[in-house]
Write an enzyme that holds these catalytic residues in place. Structure first.
Site, short mmCIF file in Angstrom:
data_model
loop_
_atom_site.label_atom_id
_atom_site.label_comp_id
_atom_site.label_asym_id
_atom_site.label_seq_id
_atom_site.Cartn_x
_atom_site.Cartn_y
_atom_site.Cartn_z
N ASP A 96 2.40 3.34 2.99
CA ASP A 96 1.35 4.31 2.63
C ASP A 96 1.91 5.53 1.89
O ASP A 96 1.42 5.89 0.83
CB ASP A 96 0.59 4.76 3.89
N TRP A 125 0.67 13.88 3.07
CA TRP A 125 0.15 13.29 4.30
C TRP A 125 1.25 12.99 5.31
O TRP A 125 0.98 12.88 6.49
CB TRP A 125 -0.61 12.00 3.96
N HIS A 185 -9.75 1.96 0.95
CA HIS A 185 -9.40 2.77 2.12
C HIS A 185 -10.67 2.78 2.97
O HIS A 185 -11.67 3.40 2.60
CB HIS A 185 -9.06 4.20 1.71
N GLN A 245 -9.80 9.37 -4.46
CA GLN A 245 -9.41 10.14 -3.27
C GLN A 245 -10.51 11.07 -2.77
O GLN A 245 -10.69 11.25 -1.58
CB GLN A 245 -8.14 10.95 -3.57
N HIS A 267 1.13 5.31 -2.14
CA HIS A 267 0.52 6.26 -3.09
C HIS A 267 1.65 6.84 -3.94
O HIS A 267 2.22 7.88 -3.61
CB HIS A 267 -0.22 7.36 -2.33
N HIS A 294 0.83 -1.21 0.00
CA HIS A 294 0.00 0.00 0.00
C HIS A 294 0.87 1.26 0.00
O HIS A 294 1.45 1.62 1.01
CB HIS A 294 -0.90 -0.02 1.25
N GLU A 349 -10.64 5.21 7.64
CA GLU A 349 -9.39 5.88 8.05
C GLU A 349 -9.75 7.17 8.78
O GLU A 349 -9.60 8.27 8.27
CB GLU A 349 -8.48 6.17 6.85
N1 17E Z 1 -4.97 9.33 0.91
C1 17E Z 1 -5.74 8.91 1.93
O1 17E Z 1 -6.99 8.98 1.84
N2 17E Z 1 -5.16 8.41 3.05
C2 17E Z 1 -3.85 8.33 3.14
N3 17E Z 1 -3.31 7.83 4.26
C3 17E Z 1 -3.02 8.78 2.09
C4 17E Z 1 -3.63 9.27 0.98
C5 17E Z 1 -1.53 8.71 2.18
FE FE2 Z 2 -3.53 4.98 1.78
#
Ligand code: 17E
Ligand code: FE2
Length: 418
Positions: A313, A319, A214, A156, A63, A61, A217
């Protein structure tokens, strides 16, 4: 290209006593032989010098479209996921094919130098031009000699909360994405979140592709999209092809709810990715003291028989400003943050960055076994405990019988072990 190796000698293997010779032919393992004593390596052989040889690291995982953009156009001051998404939206507007290819390849070379040979990248498809997605499809081909890359169509800014979100997801799959993603906790409403999960599962089935969402989170204990994803996976008999990433809210669920949830998770058999360095940094940001860690329940999931792996990540993006490509660092942090420094956990820790990552990616030809591709790495230490203590970069990485990486470590092995 480096020449083909005939064998790796003086190798130790996870969970086995003694030294081994791993023979290779036509890019595959052809024999695994127990040695009587130490051997002198010939010019066509790699000498593991008694160090641990393991299947390659798997980065499940990352990005890559955002990699190495920290501070562009400005730094994330609050340290929240949400400010990261805002910064990234500004940077995303400036993307070009060359920009994405350059940063993604630079990052993948760094990963390869750390023994990673399998990578799953999320790529933001909430972009009407799909610039990053199209560039990443090119990157997947360009890096084939040193890494297998899976591409997730990652919305996203939401599927139902972004203009033409569902169409962009379909187009991304048609353009070559391997895996379908989602972000239900970020959709405008709970109902959108639930609908987005059903929609992405429909798309996955229609395209016969993998799923990596995702999921939850956020530190909000009301964020319960994991149960929706698991129930959809179960009813469609799709669990082994579905991965839930992050699941941070599980850290905040109460015990009674978790007990009910785990029954479903076990029936569904889906895979989990925890991102310990990233979520230690991003979560707990709305707490006073005590501050939550925001990492999913890793030991409990493992004890329930579920596959959990660790990923990075981010690497220097909106981030998260840190990261060096070494999964041993992620593993070390994760073991600490998840109360996993009991001896059994230490001894099985490498699973979290190797076999369980391979399970999340649905890899079929992974592992050190006769007939499989001759892909492996030499770690600095005789066993997983020493490898974790040393925290060294890999001593070697072998792909299809050829050395991709080889380095000498001047630092002595951990005191007290030699
Ligand atoms: N985008 C997201 O939604 N969550 C993350 N932890 C990262 C990107 C890195
Ligand atoms: Fe992520």
């Amino acid at each position: 290209m480096t020449p083909h190796l005939e064998a790796i000698v003086n190798a130790r293997l996870v969970g086995a006593d003694g030294l081994y010779t791993l023979r290779m032919a036509s890019g595959r393992f052809s024999a695994i032989e127990s040695q009587v004593g130490e051997l002198n390596a010939s010019a066509e052989q790699l000498d593991a010098r008694g160090n641990l040889v393991s299947a390659p690291f798997v980065e499940p995982h990352i990005h890559l479209d955002a990699a190495l953009t920290a501070g562009e156009p400005h730094w994330n001051r609050s340290g929240t996921l949400f400010e990261g998404i805002e910064c990234w939206a500004e940077r995303k507007a400036l993307l070009s094919r060359e920009d994405v290819i350059g940063r993604a390849e630079q990052t993948l070379k760094l990963f390869a130098a750390h023994g990673i040979q399998y990578v799953r990248t999320h790529v933001d498809v909430t972009d009407p031009q799909l610039t990053a997605l199209q560039a990443m499809v090119e990157v997947r081909e360009r890096v084939r000699d040193f890494v297998d890359l899976q591409i997730v169509a990652f919305p996203q800014e939401g599927i139902l909360s972004f203009p033409k979100g569902p169409e962009l997801m379909s187009r991304a799959l048609e353009l070559g994405a391997d895996v379908i993603g989602g972000i239900p906790h970020f959709e405008f409403t709970r109902d959108y979140g639930v609908e987005s999960v059903k929609l992405l599962m429909d798309l996955a089935q229609a395209h016969d592709c993998l799923v990596d969402v995702h999921c939850d989170e956020i530190d909000d204990p009301q964020s319960r999209f994991l149960e929706v994803l698991a129930a959809e996976a179960l009813s469609r008999d799709y669990g082994s092809r579905v991965t839930a990433s992050h699941t941070c809210a599980m850290h905040s669920y109460d015990q009674a709810y978790c007990s009910r949830l785990f029954r479903l998770l076990q029936k569904a058999g889906l895979r989990f990715v925890a991102l310990p360095t990233e979520n230690l940094h991003l979560q707990g940001r709305f707490d006073g003291y005590p501050k939550r860690r925001g990492i999913t329940r890793v030991p409990e999931l493992l004890d329930a028989g579920l596959k959990v792996c660790f990923g990075q990540d981010s690497i220097r993006d909106p981030w998260y400003p840190m990261g060096n490509g070494n999964l041993l660092r992620t593993l070390d942090v994760g073991l600490h943050a998840c109360h996993m420094l009991g001896i059994e956990r230490i001894e099985s820790a490498l699973e979290l960055v190797t076999d369980n990552g391979a399970a999340a990616l649905n890899l079929s030809d992974y592992g050190i076994a006769v007939g499989r591709p001759a892909r492996c790495m030499v770690l600095h230490g005789h066993n997983p405990y020493q490898v974790l203590l040393n925290q060294s970069p890999v001593l070697a990485s072998v792909r299809d019988g050829r050395c991709l990486v080889q380095r000498q470590i001047s630092q002595p092995a951990v005191a007290g072990w030699e």
